[in-house]
Scaffold this motif. Structure first.
Motif, PDB file in Angstrom:
ATOM      1  N   VAL A 106      77.582 -11.868  37.762  1.00 22.15           N
ATOM      2  CA  VAL A 106      77.454 -10.597  37.049  1.00 22.15           C
ATOM      3  C   VAL A 106      76.993 -10.940  35.643  1.00 22.15           C
ATOM      4  N   TYR A 107      75.802 -10.444  35.282  1.00 20.62           N
ATOM      5  CA  TYR A 107      75.160 -10.861  34.043  1.00 20.62           C
ATOM      6  C   TYR A 107      75.157  -9.720  33.027  1.00 20.62           C
ATOM      7  N   VAL A 108      75.590 -10.067  31.799  1.00 19.36           N
ATOM      8  CA  VAL A 108      75.562  -9.109  30.704  1.00 19.36           C
ATOM      9  C   VAL A 108      74.611  -9.635  29.642  1.00 19.36           C
ATOM     10  N   PRO A 109      73.517  -8.920  29.346  1.00 18.91           N
ATOM     11  CA  PRO A 109      72.549  -9.402  28.361  1.00 18.91           C
ATOM     12  C   PRO A 109      73.130  -9.413  26.952  1.00 18.91           C
ATOM     13  N   ILE A 110      72.375  -9.972  26.018  1.00 16.98           N
ATOM     14  CA  ILE A 110      72.778  -9.979  24.609  1.00 16.98           C
ATOM     15  C   ILE A 110      72.917  -8.543  24.111  1.00 16.98           C
ATOM     16  N   GLY A 111      73.991  -8.270  23.396  1.00 17.23           N
ATOM     17  CA  GLY A 111      74.184  -6.937  22.851  1.00 17.23           C
ATOM     18  C   GLY A 111      75.658  -6.614  22.698  1.00 17.23           C
TER      19      GLY A 111
ATOM     20  N   ASP B  75      72.770  -7.606  37.273  1.00 15.59           N
ATOM     21  CA  ASP B  75      72.577  -7.344  35.848  1.00 15.59           C
ATOM     22  C   ASP B  75      73.128  -5.962  35.510  1.00 15.59           C
ATOM     23  N   VAL B  76      74.111  -5.892  34.603  1.00 10.64           N
ATOM     24  CA  VAL B  76      74.738  -4.599  34.309  1.00 10.64           C
ATOM     25  C   VAL B  76      73.751  -3.595  33.742  1.00 10.64           C
ATOM     26  N   SER B  77      72.677  -4.091  33.085  1.00 13.37           N
ATOM     27  CA  SER B  77      71.685  -3.155  32.546  1.00 13.37           C
ATOM     28  C   SER B  77      70.939  -2.432  33.668  1.00 13.37           C
TER      29      SER B  77
ATOM     30  N   LYS C  12      81.460   2.595  33.985  1.00 14.90           N
ATOM     31  CA  LYS C  12      80.941   2.847  35.325  1.00 14.90           C
ATOM     32  C   LYS C  12      79.918   1.784  35.723  1.00 14.90           C
ATOM     33  N   ALA C  13      79.014   1.438  34.813  1.00 11.86           N
ATOM     34  CA  ALA C  13      77.986   0.444  35.118  1.00 11.86           C
ATOM     35  C   ALA C  13      78.611  -0.927  35.382  1.00 11.86           C
ATOM     36  N   PHE C  14      79.563  -1.328  34.550  1.00 12.63           N
ATOM     37  CA  PHE C  14      80.222  -2.626  34.741  1.00 12.63           C
ATOM     38  C   PHE C  14      81.000  -2.654  36.048  1.00 12.63           C
TER      39      PHE C  14
ATOM     40  N   PHE D 186      78.440  -4.082  23.960  1.00 18.31           N
ATOM     41  CA  PHE D 186      78.727  -3.142  25.044  1.00 18.31           C
ATOM     42  C   PHE D 186      80.124  -2.568  24.875  1.00 18.31           C
ATOM     43  N   TYR D 187      80.186  -1.256  24.864  1.00 18.93           N
ATOM     44  CA  TYR D 187      81.460  -0.541  24.756  1.00 18.93           C
ATOM     45  C   TYR D 187      81.875  -0.086  26.148  1.00 18.93           C
ATOM     46  N   LEU D 188      83.144  -0.294  26.509  1.00 21.52           N
ATOM     47  CA  LEU D 188      83.592   0.188  27.806  1.00 21.52           C
ATOM     48  C   LEU D 188      85.102   0.253  27.859  1.00 21.52           C
ATOM     49  N   LYS D 189      85.583   0.982  28.850  1.00 17.27           N
ATOM     50  CA  LYS D 189      86.994   1.019  29.199  1.00 17.27           C
ATOM     51  C   LYS D 189      87.156   0.124  30.420  1.00 17.27           C
TER      52      LYS D 189
END
Length: 359
Positions: free
Chosen positions: A70-75, A33-35, A49-51, A77-80
């Motif tokens: 690899v799980y990304v919750p509802i929301g 979970d990325v969170s 970094k987290a992802f 998410f900003y990333l490079k």
């Protein structure tokens, strides 16, 4: 909702990765979970970094034969995305949501439309929407056994270099029930790719489904085993296309079938171009890419130009065994005024032909 930072920002909405080691091994699932790695869904925090750490840990997981997710919750998410790599087999991407590349911040700075060889690469990212990528929406390199279905890919027709799906050095890729609106190739199949199945795909706007360009570099691998079926092209620059550079670098493109395809106001519905040259000052030499065993069957609709079928093959390596069956393409809706143009091609024609076949 998050400002762009340079050219490498991307929004993720309700994004779910699943990486499976074997489709039949479903007894255990290891979730990353990325969170739990510190990702924050506020649309502002840089979560790269987290992802990356969650992805890396998932790829390294080797305990038993568990499936890995690899799980990304509802929301939001900003990333490079520049440091997250996709060298995997049996990948499933699902869960709904939108991948927003916010490409309009970069398109005006991309010089590809002017024929520059220094275009630059901008970072990019079952039921996913990819919106306004800065460049290619989905890039698959060195991949095997991937299915893409029920995907929406969207970018304006004048957005530069925004290929929908680009495939290189990959095999056994299936693309189905997908809509692709873009400013470049809807699907591009590059060297080293084989057994690519594309069906029930809507393409437009865009540059069509293209094999190539091939022959620009030495030691390119062959391309073979492409099937395009039950697809629609609407107001695209090309329909089904094979393109190669004029050069001395040799390879083979073979075993392609395009069948049951509707063309709606397409500039070049059926085209082989072995003098492909989008840049200035290209070498005017024959292509050494051998194109052979190509089948076009039951292709109908409207061409927006009089030349509905064009085979411009190489003088040094003529196209071999090009077969056309039941081609019915009118010019702007008026029957029997389209034409075919052929050079350096041999093969056969069967059934009804409008325009009259030149093979």
């Amino acid at each position: 909702m998050g400002l762009t930072r340079g050219f490498s920002s991307v929004f993720f909405l309700i994004f779910l990765f699943a990486l499976a080691t074997n489709a039949q091994e479903e007894r255990r699932i290891k979730i990353f979970d990325v969170s739990k790695y510190g990702a924050v869904a506020d649309g502002r925090t840089d979560n790269t970094k987290a992802f990356r750490e969650a992805w890396d840990d998932a790829c390294k997981w080797q305990e038993g034969k568990a499936r890995v997710r690899v799980y990304v919750p509802i929301g939001t998410f900003y990333l490079k995305l520049s440091d997250i790599y996709w060298h995997v087999n049996r990948l499933v991407v699902t869960g709904g949501g939108i991948l927003d590349g916010q490409g309009s911040s970069a398109w005006t700075r991309n010089s590809c439309r002017e024929g520059s060889s220094n275009c630059g690469e901008f970072p990019v990212v079952n039921d996913i929407t990819s919106l306004d990528s800065k460049t290619t929406h989905f890039l698959m390199f060195g991949c095997s056994n991937i299915n893409i279905s029920n995907v929406v890919i969207s970018a304006p027709g004048d957005s530069p270099n925004t290929d929908g799906i680009k495939i290189g050095s990959s095999n056994r890729i299936k693309i189905s029930r997908t809509q692709i609106d873009t400013g470049d190739d809807c699907v591009s199949i590059l060297s080293g790719s084989s057994y690519i199945d594309i069906y029930d795909v809507f393409c437009g706007p865009g540059h069509g489904i293209s094999v190539g360009s091939l022959g620009k570099y030495p030691n390119e691998e062959n391309v073979y085993g492409l099937t395009v079926k039950n697809c629609t092209f609407s107001r695209t620059r090309n329909g089904v296309r094979i393109k190669t550079w004029g050069s001395s670098f040799a390879s083979i493109a073979a075993g392609f079938t395009s069948e049951n395809i509707f063309m709606n106001n397409v500039e070049n519905p059926i085209i082989i171009d072995q003098q492909y040259c989008p840049e200035a000052n290209c070498l005017q030499v024959p292509s050494h890419v051998q194109i052979k065993d190509i089948t076009y069957k039951n292709i109908w609709g409207v061409s927006s130009t009089k030349v509905a079928v064009k085979f411009e093959c190489s003088k040094s390596s003529p196209c071999k065994n090009v077969v056309l069956t039941d081609i019915n393409l009118s010019y702007n809706g008026v029957d029997d005024v389209t034409i075919s143009e052929c050079s350096n091609v041999n093969g056969a024609s069967y059934g009804r032909h409008s325009p009259p076949s030149c093979v």
